[in-house]
Design a protein around this motif. Structure first.
Motif, PDB file in Angstrom:
ATOM      1  N   ALA A   7       5.698   5.520  23.461  1.00 15.38           N
ATOM      2  CA  ALA A   7       4.874   4.700  22.559  1.00 15.38           C
ATOM      3  C   ALA A   7       3.952   3.734  23.564  1.00 15.38           C
ATOM      4  N   LEU A   8       4.239   3.114  24.705  1.00 13.73           N
ATOM      5  CA  LEU A   8       4.002   2.283  25.392  1.00 13.73           C
ATOM      6  C   LEU A   8       2.538   2.984  25.910  1.00 13.73           C
ATOM      7  N   ILE A   9       3.282   4.052  26.767  1.00 14.19           N
ATOM      8  CA  ILE A   9       1.938   5.145  27.105  1.00 14.19           C
ATOM      9  C   ILE A   9       0.907   5.448  26.345  1.00 14.19           C
ATOM     10  N   ALA A  10       1.240   5.712  25.096  1.00 11.96           N
ATOM     11  CA  ALA A  10       0.332   6.090  24.310  1.00 11.96           C
ATOM     12  C   ALA A  10      -0.558   4.958  23.651  1.00 11.96           C
ATOM     13  N   SER A  11      -0.342   3.874  23.836  1.00  8.32           N
ATOM     14  CA  SER A  11      -0.475   2.524  23.250  1.00  8.32           C
ATOM     15  C   SER A  11      -2.271   2.373  23.676  1.00  8.32           C
ATOM     16  N   GLY A  12      -2.449   2.637  24.996  1.00  8.75           N
ATOM     17  CA  GLY A  12      -3.613   2.216  25.564  1.00  8.75           C
ATOM     18  C   GLY A  12      -3.663   0.924  26.213  1.00  8.75           C
ATOM     19  N   VAL A  13      -2.525   0.037  26.175  1.00  7.11           N
ATOM     20  CA  VAL A  13      -2.528  -1.189  26.700  1.00  7.11           C
ATOM     21  C   VAL A  13      -2.039  -0.869  28.201  1.00  7.11           C
ATOM     22  N   ASN A  14      -2.475  -1.318  29.204  1.00  6.02           N
ATOM     23  CA  ASN A  14      -2.060  -1.324  30.761  1.00  6.02           C
ATOM     24  C   ASN A  14      -0.574  -1.546  30.758  1.00  6.02           C
ATOM     25  N   TYR A  15       0.200  -0.499  31.309  1.00  4.04           N
ATOM     26  CA  TYR A  15       1.688  -0.682  31.345  1.00  4.04           C
ATOM     27  C   TYR A  15       2.194  -0.493  32.855  1.00  4.04           C
ATOM     28  N   THR A  16       3.375  -1.152  32.984  1.00  2.00           N
ATOM     29  CA  THR A  16       4.185  -0.483  34.182  1.00  2.00           C
ATOM     30  C   THR A  16       5.624  -0.636  33.480  1.00  2.00           C
ATOM     31  N   HIS A  33      -1.455  -6.384  29.993  1.00  2.00           N
ATOM     32  CA  HIS A  33      -0.634  -5.758  30.691  1.00  2.00           C
ATOM     33  C   HIS A  33       0.783  -5.938  30.123  1.00  2.00           C
ATOM     34  N   ILE A  34       1.565  -4.743  29.717  1.00  2.00           N
ATOM     35  CA  ILE A  34       2.824  -4.952  29.570  1.00  2.00           C
ATOM     36  C   ILE A  34       3.825  -4.362  30.576  1.00  2.00           C
ATOM     37  N   GLY A  79      -0.012   1.590  35.081  1.00  2.00           N
ATOM     38  CA  GLY A  79       0.250   3.029  34.891  1.00  2.00           C
ATOM     39  C   GLY A  79       1.220   3.622  35.960  1.00  2.00           C
ATOM     40  N   LYS A  80       2.024   2.566  36.339  1.00  2.00           N
ATOM     41  CA  LYS A  80       3.186   3.049  37.220  1.00  2.00           C
ATOM     42  C   LYS A  80       4.615   2.926  36.735  1.00  2.00           C
ATOM     43  N   GLU A  81       5.329   3.858  37.290  1.00  2.00           N
ATOM     44  CA  GLU A  81       6.741   3.849  36.671  1.00  2.00           C
ATOM     45  C   GLU A  81       7.397   3.759  38.011  1.00  2.00           C
ATOM     46  N   TYR A  82       8.516   3.088  38.134  1.00  2.00           N
ATOM     47  CA  TYR A  82       9.471   2.860  39.096  1.00  2.00           C
ATOM     48  C   TYR A  82      10.827   2.899  38.595  1.00  2.00           C
ATOM     49  N   ASN A  83      11.661   3.709  39.409  1.00  2.00           N
ATOM     50  CA  ASN A  83      13.259   3.839  39.226  1.00  2.00           C
ATOM     51  C   ASN A  83      13.846   2.892  40.197  1.00  2.00           C
ATOM     52  N   LEU A  84      14.292   2.094  39.713  1.00  2.00           N
ATOM     53  CA  LEU A  84      14.883   0.706  40.560  1.00  2.00           C
ATOM     54  C   LEU A  84      16.369   0.860  40.941  1.00  2.00           C
ATOM     55  N   THR A  85      16.992   0.975  41.921  1.00  2.00           N
ATOM     56  CA  THR A  85      18.205   0.917  42.346  1.00  2.00           C
ATOM     57  C   THR A  85      18.388  -0.012  43.480  1.00  2.00           C
ATOM     58  N   GLY A  86      19.649  -0.342  43.756  1.00  2.00           N
ATOM     59  CA  GLY A  86      20.198  -1.027  44.758  1.00  2.00           C
ATOM     60  C   GLY A  86      20.450  -0.183  46.091  1.00  2.00           C
ATOM     61  N   GLN A 118      14.672  11.945  23.569  1.00  2.00           N
ATOM     62  CA  GLN A 118      15.241  11.451  22.557  1.00  2.00           C
ATOM     63  C   GLN A 118      15.951  10.374  22.604  1.00  2.00           C
ATOM     64  N   SER A 119      16.099   9.771  23.709  1.00  2.00           N
ATOM     65  CA  SER A 119      16.784   8.585  24.160  1.00  2.00           C
ATOM     66  C   SER A 119      15.899   7.212  23.596  1.00  2.00           C
ATOM     67  N   PRO A 120      16.579   6.444  22.911  1.00  2.00           N
ATOM     68  CA  PRO A 120      15.671   5.171  22.658  1.00  2.00           C
ATOM     69  C   PRO A 120      14.619   4.577  23.479  1.00  2.00           C
ATOM     70  N   LEU A 121      15.109   4.485  24.709  1.00  2.00           N
ATOM     71  CA  LEU A 121      14.105   3.766  25.594  1.00  2.00           C
ATOM     72  C   LEU A 121      12.935   4.700  26.059  1.00  2.00           C
ATOM     73  N   ARG A 122      13.263   5.903  26.095  1.00  2.00           N
ATOM     74  CA  ARG A 122      12.108   6.956  26.241  1.00  2.00           C
ATOM     75  C   ARG A 122      11.172   6.722  25.157  1.00  2.00           C
ATOM     76  N   ILE A 123      11.561   6.797  23.858  1.00  2.00           N
ATOM     77  CA  ILE A 123      10.631   6.933  22.828  1.00  2.00           C
ATOM     78  C   ILE A 123       9.764   5.460  23.123  1.00  2.00           C
ATOM     79  N   VAL A 124      10.410   4.338  23.171  1.00  2.00           N
ATOM     80  CA  VAL A 124       9.738   3.220  23.787  1.00  2.00           C
ATOM     81  C   VAL A 124       8.563   3.347  24.799  1.00  2.00           C
ATOM     82  N   GLU A 125       9.148   3.969  25.874  1.00  2.00           N
ATOM     83  CA  GLU A 125       8.232   4.330  27.038  1.00  2.00           C
ATOM     84  C   GLU A 125       7.135   5.040  26.534  1.00  2.00           C
TER      85      GLU A 125
END
Ligand SMILES: NC(=O)c1ccc[n+]([C@@H]2O[C@H](COP(=O)([O-])OP(=O)(O)OC[C@H]3O[C@@H](n4cnc5c(N)ncnc54)[C@H](OP(=O)(O)O)[C@@H]3O)[C@@H](O)[C@H]2O)c1
Length: 283
Positions: free
Chosen positions: A120-129, A97-98, A186-193, A111-118
């Motif tokens: 890559a992680l989703i496509a990797s096949g490793v369980n992700y959050t 799990h990552i 497989g979850k994505e969370y938008n975290l705010t105060g 095109q944002s760098p963090l979106r490109i990493v997201e």
């Protein structure tokens, strides 16, 4: 629970909170830093050297861990090139799990760098959050804004009058620890105060907590970026900062979500509570 989680950026503002939250939840932690001797000693915590730019450090750090809490170097346009090999190596070594810390709004631009990493992680096949936190409250107490407050009594930023739903790293860390414990794959969370505040309101809250007047001095974009260059910030990070504060001025960081409560079952910390708890940081 005796699973071991590798925490990258373990010396940073978020990483320190994540190490603590994982220990409280019952995990063992491998705490990664380029300078492992700076990792505070603690029970169930093993410091390991890991530098994204030194491939020889990656496999030893990833060995024998169940999960990885992954961060990008802050404001680094080269984050995809640095993190993709880590994700691939984690997969090869059988990491289950990552949990990746992106940033609020990163998914609004492919095109944002963090979106490109997201991606890559989703496509990797490793369980992700994927965690997408807003700006941290801790930027004011322990991060890059803190020296301005301590030495000049002011917050100098090109944030205009834009509001931001600042979040404490403690809440992000609790979400991360819960994601590992409950295997929130497989979850994505938008975290705010809980509240969207402008920087004048933030200055007022800190002033009240410490009994001393702190002000917000809005800067032009160029003045802020020039100041960052004078502090030695690399040009790639300066341009990253331009994009971040343009988003603040445009109101894109003002949204308030309920994702912290959805995951942890409790409401995130208010800025007022954060400032009272951390008043000593501004002494
Ligand atoms: N601050 C915010 O408001 C905010 C908001 C949303 C998202 N984020 C994201 O959250 C993450 C954590 O932010 P933070 O404020 O906690 O950062 P921070 O306090 O500046 O810490 C950064 C960490 O990154 C590590 N690091 C830097 N370069 C590295 C490299 N080449 N290899 C391995 N580790 C490296 C550092 O470890 P050593 O120096 O010990 O090696 C340090 O622990 C970042 O990805 C940031 O983009 C931050």
């Amino acid at each position: 629970m005796t699973d071991t989680i590798l925490v990258t950026g373990a010396t940073g503002n978020l990483g320190r909170s994540v190490v603590q939250a994982l220990r409280t939840t019952g995990f063992r932690v491998k705490a990664a830093s380029r300078h492992p001797e700076t990792v505070p000693l603690a029970e169930h915590v093993e410091a390991v050297r890991m530098d994204y730019t030194d491939p020889s450090t990656v496999a030893p750090a990833l060995a024998n861990v169940k999960g990885v809490f992954l961060i990008a170097p802050p404001m680094d346009p080269e984050a995809p090139a640095k993190l993709k090999p880590i994700i691939e190596k984690a997969k090869t070594l059988g990491v289950e799990h990552i949990v990746f810390t992106s940033a609020l709004g990163a998914d609004q631009s492919e095109q944002s760098p963090l979106r490109i990493v997201e991606r890559a992680l989703i496509a990797s096949g490793v369980n992700y959050t994927i965690l997408r936190p807003n700006f941290f409250m801790e930027n004011f107490s322990a991060g890059f804004v803190s020296p301005m407050i301590k030495s000049q009594g002011s917050i100098f930023l090109a944030a205009g009058e834009g509001k931001t739903s600042f979040i404490s790293t403690q809440d992000i860390a609790e979400v991360a620890a819960t994601a590992f414990a409950k295997k929130l794959f497989g979850k994505e969370y938008n975290l705010t105060g809980p509240d969207a505040l402008d920087h004048t309101e933030v200055a007022r809250i800190i002033s009240r907590a410490i009994g001393k007047k702190i002000t917000y001095q809005p800067l032009s974009e160029e003045a802020m970026l020039q100041g960052a260059r004078q502090m030695g910030m690399p040009e790639g990070a300066v341009q990253y900062m331009r994009v971040l504060y343009a988003a603040v001025r445009a109101g894109y960081t003002a949204a308030v979500t309920s994702d912290v409560e959805t995951v942890t079952g409790r409401k995130p910390m208010t800025f007022d509570a954060f400032a009272r708890k951390n008043a000593a940081a501004w002494a």
